[in-house]
Design a protein around this motif. Structure first.
Motif, PDB file in Angstrom:
ATOM      1  N   GLU A  60      -1.975 -14.361  41.207  1.00 16.41           N
ATOM      2  CA  GLU A  60      -1.899 -14.551  39.758  1.00 16.41           C
ATOM      3  C   GLU A  60      -0.461 -14.796  39.316  1.00 16.41           C
ATOM      4  O   GLU A  60      -0.199 -15.545  38.377  1.00 16.41           O
ATOM      5  CB  GLU A  60      -2.466 -13.313  39.042  1.00 16.41           C
ATOM      6  CG  GLU A  60      -3.958 -13.098  39.247  1.00 16.41           C
ATOM      7  CD  GLU A  60      -4.789 -14.199  38.626  1.00 16.41           C
ATOM      8  OE1 GLU A  60      -4.354 -14.783  37.616  1.00 16.41           O
ATOM      9  OE2 GLU A  60      -5.870 -14.494  39.164  1.00 16.41           O
ATOM     10  N   GLN A  61       0.488 -14.153  40.017  1.00 13.56           N
ATOM     11  CA  GLN A  61       1.897 -14.305  39.659  1.00 13.56           C
ATOM     12  C   GLN A  61       2.526 -15.536  40.304  1.00 13.56           C
ATOM     13  O   GLN A  61       3.374 -16.190  39.703  1.00 13.56           O
ATOM     14  CB  GLN A  61       2.669 -13.046  40.076  1.00 13.56           C
ATOM     15  CG  GLN A  61       2.175 -11.779  39.387  1.00 13.56           C
ATOM     16  CD  GLN A  61       2.891 -10.536  39.889  1.00 13.56           C
ATOM     17  OE1 GLN A  61       3.677 -10.597  40.833  1.00 13.56           O
ATOM     18  NE2 GLN A  61       2.616  -9.394  39.266  1.00 13.56           N
ATOM     19  N   LYS A  62       2.098 -15.841  41.553  1.00 17.42           N
ATOM     20  CA  LYS A  62       2.652 -16.987  42.282  1.00 17.42           C
ATOM     21  C   LYS A  62       1.519 -17.827  42.841  1.00 17.42           C
ATOM     22  O   LYS A  62       1.158 -17.707  44.018  1.00 17.42           O
ATOM     23  CB  LYS A  62       3.563 -16.508  43.418  1.00 17.42           C
ATOM     24  CG  LYS A  62       4.728 -15.652  42.957  1.00 17.42           C
ATOM     25  CD  LYS A  62       5.525 -15.159  44.164  1.00 17.42           C
ATOM     26  CE  LYS A  62       6.672 -14.264  43.741  1.00 17.42           C
ATOM     27  NZ  LYS A  62       7.431 -13.752  44.930  1.00 17.42           N
ATOM     28  N   SER A  71       1.661 -19.604  46.341  1.00 19.46           N
ATOM     29  CA  SER A  71       1.790 -18.845  47.586  1.00 19.46           C
ATOM     30  C   SER A  71       0.459 -18.617  48.285  1.00 19.46           C
ATOM     31  O   SER A  71       0.418 -18.042  49.363  1.00 19.46           O
ATOM     32  CB  SER A  71       2.427 -17.477  47.303  1.00 19.46           C
ATOM     33  OG  SER A  71       1.546 -16.676  46.513  1.00 19.46           O
ATOM     34  N   ALA A 116      -3.631 -10.183  43.168  1.00 19.73           N
ATOM     35  CA  ALA A 116      -2.601  -9.882  42.160  1.00 19.73           C
ATOM     36  C   ALA A 116      -1.373 -10.765  42.356  1.00 19.73           C
ATOM     37  O   ALA A 116      -0.799 -11.280  41.384  1.00 19.73           O
ATOM     38  CB  ALA A 116      -2.219  -8.402  42.233  1.00 19.73           C
ATOM     39  N   GLU A 117      -0.971 -10.956  43.611  1.00 17.94           N
ATOM     40  CA  GLU A 117       0.184 -11.815  43.887  1.00 17.94           C
ATOM     41  C   GLU A 117      -0.104 -13.273  43.559  1.00 17.94           C
ATOM     42  O   GLU A 117       0.771 -14.005  43.096  1.00 17.94           O
ATOM     43  CB  GLU A 117       0.591 -11.672  45.352  1.00 17.94           C
ATOM     44  CG  GLU A 117       1.172 -10.301  45.692  1.00 17.94           C
ATOM     45  CD  GLU A 117       1.497 -10.159  47.166  1.00 17.94           C
ATOM     46  OE1 GLU A 117       1.162 -11.081  47.942  1.00 17.94           O
ATOM     47  OE2 GLU A 117       2.083  -9.120  47.552  1.00 17.94           O
TER      48      GLU A 117
END
Length: 507
Positions: free
Chosen positions: A484-486, A489, A481-482
């Motif tokens: 997909e946003q960043k 990273s 999930a992270e």
């Protein structure tokens, strides 16, 4: 209909058992069983060697049963067909003593039940291939004689027994209603084991070898419980006990069984310490007591835990040490940084050159699976390749922090996922690959790869009932999930893993 699961065959419904649970059982809300569930047998205990199974179905799973209520139910465990599919018939597990022998009569019924459950259902999970030489099973007579060791063995068995009836989804939802008594027993035995260890360390009356083995079993217990509870405390304690031994095992007054089990524990503690460091906060585990064992880690396939080639452990230790230096508040000078980078690059190059086929041929392929020696050797090669690729990915991500790059590893990740997936059909070796599988999950980018990793995690639960795999799936869902946003990273997981609600042992 040979590919159908047992549940669908009972319903006269055809399904394609590509993965557990099958879609038909999911849709009907039924428990998907791959083979007829085990049932308790009342009456006389049946003895003799079980005939080899000609079925193409996978290993039987325990029926949702209640703890034993009578002596006949306890004895029945000896007569239940608990075959370890994939091991030649001459190496089928067996109880090293009879329940009718005087040595066991002083035990209460629960202890006798869990001792047999441990032998039948637990011992095979912590060696690559199960056999009569399994050191975990051979310690049973010693456990009867030492209360601390008996408590650790019983806690391990009771916790697995509590996990066994639960589906992947039930454990995620913390629905343990069907296993309340085994969970209570597991907590009780764990308390007794920890209290006994504490008292034994204070009074000095118990052999240090018994303490090492007992504490080692508590590390394995944490895999059944969560994978992030107290395993690091237990492993630090074991390392200190090992470091404090002044007399070699061959010179101490040990029985053959205790000496063999103690050596097994020491080798596996080194392995667990190495792999555990990769997903914990930098510097969490002490390095001063992490002495490499004097004997080879991979003595044989039935006396080794997860089959990671020893060389990769050495490489991973150098990568983890470099990561810890980067995380330190002290600034590295140019010379030290350059020296560390050189060490990483040398380890990466030698890891790339490692010969997995040569390694596999040295692991006693005579203990081949029912698939035959040639195919068994190829599966061992794939196991080594999985750890090789996982080690390369970890090393490159540490190297990237030094260089400021973001090395594209799509080909390596894809190859690793394919390698892990190829092992799904072999239960003996599939239970060895959680660490490289998790590394592959951290690097997965597309939906297909993530779905395949998720399917493999569920399969791992199906084979082992270790709750650390449930938590591994939750961590990956969070990272995906992270990502997909960043997207940038993704390569920082070598640091951020130590910030995810605990210090994880994912093996």
């Amino acid at each position: 209909m040979n590919s159908s699961c047992y549940t669908c065959r009972r319903r006269h419904v055809e399904c394609q058992m590509s993965q557990p649970p099958c879609k038909k059982c999911q849709k009907a809300g039924l428990e998907c069983l791959q083979k007829r569930p085990l049932r308790w047998v009342k009456g006389a205990t049946f003895r003799g060697t079980a005939k080899p199974s000609t079925s193409t179905e996978n290993t039987p799973q325990l029926k949702q049963i209640s703890p034993p209520q009578s002596e006949s139910e306890i004895k029945a465990l000896n007569g239940v067909d608990m075959r370890h599919t994939g091991v030649v018939d001459s190496f089928l597990p067996r109880i090293p003593f009879s329940l009718d022998e005087p040595v066991t009569r002083g035990l209460d019924e629960d202890s006798r039940y869990y001792l047999n459950y441990y032998s039948k259902c637990v011992c095979k999970l912590f060696v690559m291939f199960d056999s009569q030489r399994n050191p975990l099973r051979q310690l049973i007579p010693a456990a009867i004689a030492h209360p601390v060791l008996m408590a650790s063995v019983s806690a391990l068995a009771a916790r697995h027994r509590a996990n066994a009836p639960q589906t992947f989804e039930q454990v995620q939802a913390r629905d343990y209603s069907r296993a309340l008594k085994p969970r209570y027993n597991a907590s009780l035995y764990k308390y007794r084991a920890i209290k006994g260890l504490s008292q034994a360390l204070s009074d000095g009356t118990t052999s240090v070898d018994i303490l090492i083995i007992s504490a080692f079993l508590l590390i394995l217990l944490d895999l059944f419980e969560s994978g992030n509870d107290k395993w690091n405390f237990h492993i630090e304690g074991v390392k200190k006990l090992i470091a404090g031994i002044q007399i070699p095992a061959s010179s101490r007054e040990l029985g053959t069984t205790i000496e063999g089990m103690c050596q097994f524990a020491m080798r596996q503690v080194y392995l667990i310490d190495t792999l555990g460091t990769t997903f914990t906060r930098p510097g969490l585990l002490a390095t001063s007591e992490s002495k490499q064992p004097s004997t080879a880690l991979q003595m044989s396939v039935d006396k080794a835990y997860i089959g990671c080639p020893e060389y990769f452990l050495n490489a991973l230790r150098s990568f983890s040490a470099a990561r810890d230096c980067l995380a330190s508040p002290e600034c590295l000078d140019t010379f030290d940084a350059y020296s560390l980078l050189q060490t990483i690059q040398i380890s990466l190059e030698s890891t790339q050159r490692f010969d997995c086929h040569g390694w596999a041929t040295e692991l006693e392929p005579s203990l081949s699976t029912s698939t035959g020696p040639a195919q068994s050797l190829q599966l061992l090669v794939k196991l080594g390749q999985a750890y090789k690729l996982g080690t390369l990915i970890y090393g490159w991500r540490v190297c990237d922090v030094f260089t400021g790059d973001s090395t594209p590893l799509d080909d390596i990740v894809g190859e690793l996922i394919d390698t892990v997936a190829a092992l799904r059909g072999n239960e003996a070796l599939f239970k060895c690959i959680l660490w490289p599988l998790f590394v592959a999950g951290l690097e997965s980018q597309d939906a297909y790869q993530r779905q395949l990793v998720g399917d493999c995690l569920r399969r791992f639960w199906f084979e082992t009932k270790c709750i650390n795999v449930i938590n591994a799936e939750k961590i990956l869902q969070r990272f995906w999930a992270e990502a997909e946003q960043k997207p940038d990273s993704r390569s920082n997981w070598i640091f951020s893993m130590g910030q995810v609600d605990g210090d994880w042992l994912l093996i």
